[in-house]
Design an enzyme around this catalytic site. Structure first.
Site, PDB file in Angstrom:
ATOM      1  N   ARG A   1       0.856  -1.183   0.000  1.00 51.43           N
ATOM      2  CA  ARG A   1       0.000   0.000   0.000  1.00 51.43           C
ATOM      3  C   ARG A   1       0.896   1.238   0.000  1.00 51.43           C
ATOM      4  O   ARG A   1       1.716   1.411   0.907  1.00 51.43           O
ATOM      5  CB  ARG A   1      -0.902  -0.015   1.245  1.00 51.43           C
TER       6      ARG A   1
ATOM      7  N   HIS B   1      -2.762  11.017   0.890  1.00 49.22           N
ATOM      8  CA  HIS B   1      -2.213  10.781   2.230  1.00 49.22           C
ATOM      9  C   HIS B   1      -1.515  12.079   2.660  1.00 49.22           C
ATOM     10  O   HIS B   1      -0.314  12.133   2.855  1.00 49.22           O
ATOM     11  CB  HIS B   1      -1.259   9.582   2.196  1.00 49.22           C
TER      12      HIS B   1
ATOM     13  N   GLU C   1      -7.232   8.589   6.521  1.00 51.22           N
ATOM     14  CA  GLU C   1      -7.495   9.236   7.811  1.00 51.22           C
ATOM     15  C   GLU C   1      -8.030  10.673   7.693  1.00 51.22           C
ATOM     16  O   GLU C   1      -7.349  11.646   8.088  1.00 51.22           O
ATOM     17  CB  GLU C   1      -6.229   9.217   8.688  1.00 51.22           C
TER      18      GLU C   1
ATOM     19  N   ASN D   1      -7.001   1.830  10.167  1.00 46.13           N
ATOM     20  CA  ASN D   1      -5.662   2.034  10.739  1.00 46.13           C
ATOM     21  C   ASN D   1      -5.838   1.990  12.243  1.00 46.13           C
ATOM     22  O   ASN D   1      -6.503   2.860  12.827  1.00 46.13           O
ATOM     23  CB  ASN D   1      -5.094   3.394  10.329  1.00 46.13           C
TER      24      ASN D   1
ATOM     25  N   TYR E   1      -4.062   1.738  16.040  1.00 44.04           N
ATOM     26  CA  TYR E   1      -2.847   1.868  16.852  1.00 44.04           C
ATOM     27  C   TYR E   1      -3.102   1.667  18.344  1.00 44.04           C
ATOM     28  O   TYR E   1      -2.313   1.027  19.019  1.00 44.04           O
ATOM     29  CB  TYR E   1      -2.169   3.218  16.592  1.00 44.04           C
TER      30      TYR E   1
ATOM     31  N   GLU F   1      -3.357  -0.234   8.285  1.00 46.24           N
ATOM     32  CA  GLU F   1      -2.136   0.133   9.016  1.00 46.24           C
ATOM     33  C   GLU F   1      -2.234  -0.440  10.428  1.00 46.24           C
ATOM     34  O   GLU F   1      -3.295  -0.367  11.061  1.00 46.24           O
ATOM     35  CB  GLU F   1      -1.984   1.658   9.176  1.00 46.24           C
TER      36      GLU F   1
HETATM   37  O1  IFM Z   1       2.783   7.543  10.076  1.00 46.11           O
HETATM   38  C1  IFM Z   1       1.409   7.589  10.268  1.00 46.11           C
HETATM   39  C2  IFM Z   1       0.679   7.383   8.956  1.00 46.11           C
HETATM   40  O2  IFM Z   1       1.066   8.329   8.002  1.00 46.11           O
HETATM   41  C3  IFM Z   1      -0.806   7.494   9.153  1.00 46.11           C
HETATM   42  N1  IFM Z   1      -1.250   6.652  10.222  1.00 46.11           N
HETATM   43  C4  IFM Z   1      -0.542   6.688  11.467  1.00 46.11           C
HETATM   44  C5  IFM Z   1       0.949   6.518  11.221  1.00 46.11           C
HETATM   45  C6  IFM Z   1       1.713   6.558  12.548  1.00 46.11           C
HETATM   46  O3  IFM Z   1       1.525   7.777  13.184  1.00 46.11           O
END
Ligand code: IFM
Length: 447
Positions: free
Chosen positions: A77, A121, A166, A292, A294, A352
């Site tokens: 990606r 992005h 995002e 995404n 985290y 992600e």
């Molecule tokens: O690096 C970023 C990415 O560009 C978008 N999602 C979160 C990642 C980590 O912060």
């Protein structure tokens, strides 16, 4: 020992984005982006670095594909730099920019790696920002022109398209708190920006479908569950509003439910930038949603004084990444469940997931990153659980293929499977890359 299996056709990938890896910020006719302008402004990036060179991927893409192959990736990606294609945002096309992505795509296909292309992005052409940026409607219209150029050039070979990465970050960090480019601070602008990003997604959808045979098209969100910091009414309300900010505001309109009324009231927005028919455009059916993930959010009320609230959550495991984000693998399972059972989109990708940790090159030249290995293992177990629960999770993209420019944190935060020495541009596969290769080969996580 438990074997956490994945379906035969599961797509194993890794992700990057243009500004974070390409470098070559002013080469071969590329226009200036808002991130070029922002990172060149003193004081904006914690460590004073820029993405001017970053991983120099613009020149080293061929070797980078060889590394992807070495890891055994099935998909990659990446995002396209809009000002590399249309230096002024619209109008004149820069053929050299198109040629770069065309070579990249050919190289990926030759290596048997499926390209997943993200159109936006975060690196908006500066000229469009000068004309008002995402808070104005004409930026959404320019995005449509840009989409047309990209699908005409690559639609014969790229079948997986992601319109945006995002949108919350674009609107919130870019226009409300100003921590990211273009660095503006105005809540109403941020809300207008969020609408125009979603509108541009909706306007681009039919173009991609019409011009690309067998296209799979979707949008990528940063998503997480918001958990009340305590069972108090105030914290439960805070968690609900946080869910509204990140999930309902961005996904309800895509799902045909319009903007959530409680959030419109909370924002106190005029919403006068929403025109008749916009919500129909935005809710054009998607093939997939990219998640995404985290960390979870622990929502604490700011409406009542701390001493009047119930005690805060105690984190059961004291494990945080270099970004200060809690390591909470079950949160991946939770958010995939929330998305599937509340919205029921045809497919989901984890677009992600990954972690920044301090990496050190050992005396033997190797990089042993056991915390990242554990991070991937534990999150992939949750992905496997989600599939078993019936969630249509079709693929997983590690963030990131290689260390790169982490926006306002600069080059100091390393998320890569591959270590990059920014002086020599030498690449070294970390232990986590080798671990990921084993997972891909086995199509399973062994715990
Ligand atoms: O690096 C970023 C990415 O560009 C978008 N999602 C979160 C990642 C980590 O912060």
């Amino acid at each position: 020992m438990t074997k956490w299996e994945f379906p035969e056709d599961f797509i194993w990938g890794a992700a990057t984005s243009a500004y974070q890896i390409e470098g070559a910020w002013n080469e071969d006719g590329k226009g200036e982006s808002i991130w070029d302008r922002f990172s060149h402004t003193p004081g904006k990036i914690d460590d004073g670095t820029t993405g001017d060179i970053a991983d120099d991927h613009y020149h080293r893409w061929h070797d980078d594909i060889a590394l992807m192959k070495e890891i055994g990736l099935k998909a990659y990606r990446f995002s396209v730099s809009w000002p590399r294609i249309l230096p002024a945002g619209r109008g004149q096309v820069n053929q050299a920019g198109l040629d770069f992505y065309s070579r990249l795509v050919d190289g990926l296909l030759e290596a048997g790696i499926i390209p997943f292309l993200t159109l936006y992005h975060w690196d908006l052409p500066q000229t469009l920002e000068d004309e008002g940026g995402w808070p104005v409607r004409s930026t959404a219209e320019a995005f449509v022109e840009y989409t047309g150029v990209m699908v005409s050039a690559l639609g014969d070979r790229v079948k997986h398209w992601m319109t945006h990465n995002e949108p919350w970050v674009v609107a919130d960090h870019g226009y409300r708190i100003g921590m990211f480019a273009p660095g503006r601070k105005n809540t109403e602008d941020a809300i207008a920006a969020s609408h125009h990003v979603l509108l541009s997604h909706g306007l681009a959808m039919p173009i991609i479908r019409e011009m690309v045979d067998d296209a799979e098209v979707g949008i990528v969100y940063n998503l997480q569950r918001s958990i009340p910091a305590s069972p108090s009414l105030a914290d439960r309300k805070a968690a609900y509003l946080s869910d509204g900010e990140f999930i309902r505001w961005y996904i309800d309109p895509i799902a045909g439910r319009g903007y959530p009324a409680d959030m419109v009231e909370l924002y106190g927005s005029s919403m006068n930038f929403v025109r008749e028919g916009d919500l129909d455009i935005i809710s054009a059916p998607v093939d997939f949603i990219g998640v995404n993930y985290y960390a979870r959010i622990i929502a604490r009320s700011t409406e009542i004084p701390e001493e009047e609230n119930l005690p805060r959550t105690v984190f059961p495991v004291d494990d945080f990444t270099e970004m200060g984000w809690e390591v909470f693998p079950e949160g991946l399972y939770n958010i995939l469940g929330r998305l599937h059972f509340d919205y029921n989109f045809p497919a989901i990708y984890v677009s992600e997931n990954g972690a920044a940790f301090k990496d050190e090159v050992g005396p033997d030249g190797e990089i042993d990153d056991p915390r990242r290995v554990a991070y991937y293992k534990n999150h992939l177990i949750q992905a496997s659980r989600a599939i078993t629960a019936g969630i249509p999770l079709k693929g997983y993209f590690a963030w990131s293929l290689m260390d790169n420019f982490e926006w306002s944190r600069g080059l100091s935060k390393r998320f890569g499977l591959i270590h990059v020495d920014y002086e020599s541009q030498q690449r070294i596969l970390k232990s986590s890359a080798k671990y990921y290769r084993q997972v891909i080969e086995a199509n399973a996580v062994i715990d």
